[in-house]
Design a protein around this motif. Structure first.
Motif, PDB file in Angstrom:
ATOM      1  N   ALA A  90       8.341 -10.736 -14.614  1.00  0.00           N
ATOM      2  CA  ALA A  90       8.107  -9.238 -14.442  1.00  0.00           C
ATOM      3  C   ALA A  90       9.142  -8.313 -14.218  1.00  0.00           C
ATOM      4  O   ALA A  90       9.230  -7.335 -14.692  1.00  0.00           O
ATOM      5  CB  ALA A  90       6.717  -9.452 -13.446  1.00  0.00           C
ATOM      6  N   ILE A  91      10.118  -9.057 -13.449  1.00  0.00           N
ATOM      7  CA  ILE A  91      11.038  -8.296 -13.453  1.00  0.00           C
ATOM      8  C   ILE A  91      12.106  -7.971 -14.400  1.00  0.00           C
ATOM      9  O   ILE A  91      12.455  -6.826 -14.790  1.00  0.00           O
ATOM     10  CB  ILE A  91      12.041  -8.961 -12.313  1.00  0.00           C
ATOM     11  CG1 ILE A  91      11.458  -8.560 -10.769  1.00  0.00           C
ATOM     12  CG2 ILE A  91      13.704  -8.280 -12.106  1.00  0.00           C
ATOM     13  CD1 ILE A  91      12.188  -9.457  -9.870  1.00  0.00           C
TER      14      ILE A  91
ATOM     15  N   LEU B 278       8.518   2.064  -9.079  1.00  0.00           N
ATOM     16  CA  LEU B 278       7.912   1.934  -7.529  1.00  0.00           C
ATOM     17  C   LEU B 278       6.567   0.954  -7.729  1.00  0.00           C
ATOM     18  O   LEU B 278       6.481   0.266  -6.970  1.00  0.00           O
ATOM     19  CB  LEU B 278       7.629   3.162  -6.740  1.00  0.00           C
ATOM     20  CG  LEU B 278       8.788   3.641  -6.096  1.00  0.00           C
ATOM     21  CD1 LEU B 278       8.284   4.876  -5.414  1.00  0.00           C
ATOM     22  CD2 LEU B 278       9.452   2.661  -5.116  1.00  0.00           C
ATOM     23  N   LEU B 279       5.706   1.360  -8.962  1.00  0.00           N
ATOM     24  CA  LEU B 279       4.713   0.781  -9.129  1.00  0.00           C
ATOM     25  C   LEU B 279       4.764  -0.911  -9.649  1.00  0.00           C
ATOM     26  O   LEU B 279       4.071  -1.850  -9.245  1.00  0.00           O
ATOM     27  CB  LEU B 279       3.817   1.416  -9.967  1.00  0.00           C
ATOM     28  CG  LEU B 279       2.246   0.678 -10.241  1.00  0.00           C
ATOM     29  CD1 LEU B 279       1.536   0.812  -9.056  1.00  0.00           C
ATOM     30  CD2 LEU B 279       1.546   1.619 -11.428  1.00  0.00           C
ATOM     31  N   SER B 280       5.908  -0.956 -10.407  1.00  0.00           N
ATOM     32  CA  SER B 280       6.309  -2.117 -10.825  1.00  0.00           C
ATOM     33  C   SER B 280       6.728  -3.282  -9.417  1.00  0.00           C
ATOM     34  O   SER B 280       6.079  -4.322  -9.499  1.00  0.00           O
ATOM     35  CB  SER B 280       7.392  -2.288 -11.860  1.00  0.00           C
ATOM     36  OG  SER B 280       7.865  -3.369 -12.109  1.00  0.00           O
ATOM     37  N   ASN B 281       7.383  -2.531  -8.560  1.00  0.00           N
ATOM     38  CA  ASN B 281       7.918  -3.294  -7.524  1.00  0.00           C
ATOM     39  C   ASN B 281       6.888  -3.738  -6.586  1.00  0.00           C
ATOM     40  O   ASN B 281       6.421  -4.685  -5.934  1.00  0.00           O
ATOM     41  CB  ASN B 281       8.835  -2.681  -6.543  1.00  0.00           C
ATOM     42  CG  ASN B 281      10.176  -2.479  -7.229  1.00  0.00           C
ATOM     43  OD1 ASN B 281      10.432  -3.289  -8.078  1.00  0.00           O
ATOM     44  ND2 ASN B 281      10.928  -1.354  -7.023  1.00  0.00           N
ATOM     45  N   ALA B 282       5.593  -2.871  -6.478  1.00  0.00           N
ATOM     46  CA  ALA B 282       4.366  -2.941  -5.666  1.00  0.00           C
ATOM     47  C   ALA B 282       3.669  -4.122  -6.155  1.00  0.00           C
ATOM     48  O   ALA B 282       3.076  -5.109  -5.504  1.00  0.00           O
ATOM     49  CB  ALA B 282       3.580  -1.730  -5.695  1.00  0.00           C
TER      50      ALA B 282
ATOM     51  N   GLY C 252       0.727  -1.184  -0.092  1.00  0.00           N
ATOM     52  CA  GLY C 252      -0.047   0.089   0.111  1.00  0.00           C
ATOM     53  C   GLY C 252       0.952   1.239  -0.065  1.00  0.00           C
ATOM     54  O   GLY C 252       0.455   2.141  -0.771  1.00  0.00           O
ATOM     55  N   VAL C 253       1.884   1.372   0.816  1.00  0.00           N
ATOM     56  CA  VAL C 253       2.908   2.397   0.930  1.00  0.00           C
ATOM     57  C   VAL C 253       3.447   2.610  -0.467  1.00  0.00           C
ATOM     58  O   VAL C 253       3.687   3.508  -1.012  1.00  0.00           O
ATOM     59  CB  VAL C 253       3.519   2.296   2.050  1.00  0.00           C
ATOM     60  CG1 VAL C 253       5.000   3.292   1.930  1.00  0.00           C
ATOM     61  CG2 VAL C 253       3.120   2.309   3.393  1.00  0.00           C
ATOM     62  N   LEU C 254       3.989   1.418  -0.960  1.00  0.00           N
ATOM     63  CA  LEU C 254       4.608   1.463  -2.399  1.00  0.00           C
ATOM     64  C   LEU C 254       3.659   2.001  -3.546  1.00  0.00           C
ATOM     65  O   LEU C 254       4.092   3.138  -4.388  1.00  0.00           O
ATOM     66  CB  LEU C 254       5.253   0.147  -2.734  1.00  0.00           C
ATOM     67  CG  LEU C 254       6.387  -0.203  -2.246  1.00  0.00           C
ATOM     68  CD1 LEU C 254       6.912  -1.461  -2.554  1.00  0.00           C
ATOM     69  CD2 LEU C 254       7.826   0.948  -2.433  1.00  0.00           C
ATOM     70  N   THR C 255       2.560   1.698  -3.592  1.00  0.00           N
ATOM     71  CA  THR C 255       1.442   1.996  -4.436  1.00  0.00           C
ATOM     72  C   THR C 255       0.942   3.491  -4.392  1.00  0.00           C
ATOM     73  O   THR C 255       1.003   4.258  -5.251  1.00  0.00           O
ATOM     74  CB  THR C 255       0.428   1.350  -4.332  1.00  0.00           C
ATOM     75  OG1 THR C 255       0.712  -0.070  -4.547  1.00  0.00           O
ATOM     76  CG2 THR C 255      -0.842   1.565  -5.404  1.00  0.00           C
TER      77      THR C 255
ATOM     78  N   THR D 258       2.911  -7.922  -4.716  1.00  0.00           N
ATOM     79  CA  THR D 258       1.321  -8.454  -4.743  1.00  0.00           C
ATOM     80  C   THR D 258       1.516  -9.784  -5.164  1.00  0.00           C
ATOM     81  O   THR D 258       0.617 -10.716  -4.621  1.00  0.00           O
ATOM     82  CB  THR D 258       0.362  -7.279  -5.434  1.00  0.00           C
ATOM     83  OG1 THR D 258       0.539  -6.041  -4.870  1.00  0.00           O
ATOM     84  CG2 THR D 258      -0.914  -7.699  -5.226  1.00  0.00           C
ATOM     85  N   ILE D 259       2.023  -9.909  -6.281  1.00  0.00           N
ATOM     86  CA  ILE D 259       2.032 -11.398  -7.063  1.00  0.00           C
ATOM     87  C   ILE D 259       2.498 -12.297  -6.140  1.00  0.00           C
ATOM     88  O   ILE D 259       2.192 -13.452  -6.019  1.00  0.00           O
ATOM     89  CB  ILE D 259       2.593 -11.239  -8.504  1.00  0.00           C
ATOM     90  CG1 ILE D 259       1.923 -10.660  -9.435  1.00  0.00           C
ATOM     91  CG2 ILE D 259       2.964 -12.805  -8.814  1.00  0.00           C
ATOM     92  CD1 ILE D 259       2.610 -10.286 -10.774  1.00  0.00           C
ATOM     93  N   PHE D 260       3.648 -11.921  -5.291  1.00  0.00           N
ATOM     94  CA  PHE D 260       4.448 -12.750  -4.596  1.00  0.00           C
ATOM     95  C   PHE D 260       3.733 -13.187  -3.435  1.00  0.00           C
ATOM     96  O   PHE D 260       3.689 -14.188  -3.069  1.00  0.00           O
ATOM     97  CB  PHE D 260       5.913 -12.362  -4.150  1.00  0.00           C
ATOM     98  CG  PHE D 260       6.926 -13.060  -3.532  1.00  0.00           C
ATOM     99  CD1 PHE D 260       7.435 -14.423  -4.253  1.00  0.00           C
ATOM    100  CD2 PHE D 260       7.023 -13.065  -2.410  1.00  0.00           C
ATOM    101  CE1 PHE D 260       8.233 -15.097  -3.605  1.00  0.00           C
ATOM    102  CE2 PHE D 260       8.084 -13.931  -1.546  1.00  0.00           C
ATOM    103  CZ  PHE D 260       8.359 -14.929  -2.222  1.00  0.00           C
TER     104      PHE D 260
END
Length: 121
Positions: free
Chosen positions: A80-81, A34-38, A10-13, A42-44
């Motif tokens: 995704a990475i 940052l959105l990509s990392n969030a 949530g903080v990253l998003t 989420t997937i993980f």
């Protein structure tokens, strides 16, 4: 552990959306990272973080003998990475070329396709 990860997501998003709403194209790019990392987190997290053995089936068995870890979320995050890194490289080249030609990183000042209207008429 999942609740802490959910708060982090949530903080990253929120930080990513805040940065992507800025008019500076470099902030937009960092917000996209940052959105990509969030999304990766989420997937993980959706794959359930469990302690288990590798997903290997012994020879002669039909199924694993113990609890196994889910390999699908890990494979999706790894993919995704790689895709995110390719997107970052392309975006960085695009921003560099835009700055080289226009000498500005403010998106409102990048108006070659849509020139400002002349209001003095």
């Amino acid at each position: 552990m999942e609740s802490l990860t959910a708060i982090l997501i949530g903080v990253l998003t929120a930080a990513a959306v805040y940065m992507m709403l800025a008019r500076n194209i470099m902030r937009f790019m960092f917000g996209l990272i940052l959105l990509s990392n969030a999304v990766n987190l989420t997937i993980f997290t959706a794959g359930r973080m469990t302690k288990g053995e590798p997903a290997l089936v012994p020879y002669g068995q039909d199924a694993p003998l113990t609890d196994i870890g889910n390999a699908l979320p890990q494979a999706l995050v790894l993919t995704a990475i790689v895709i995110g890194f390719g997107l970052l490289a392309f975006l960085l080249a695009l921003v560099f070329e835009a700055y080289r030609r226009l000498r500005v990183v403010d998106t409102d000042a990048m108006r070659h396709a849509e020139p400002k209207e002349d209001t003095t008429k």
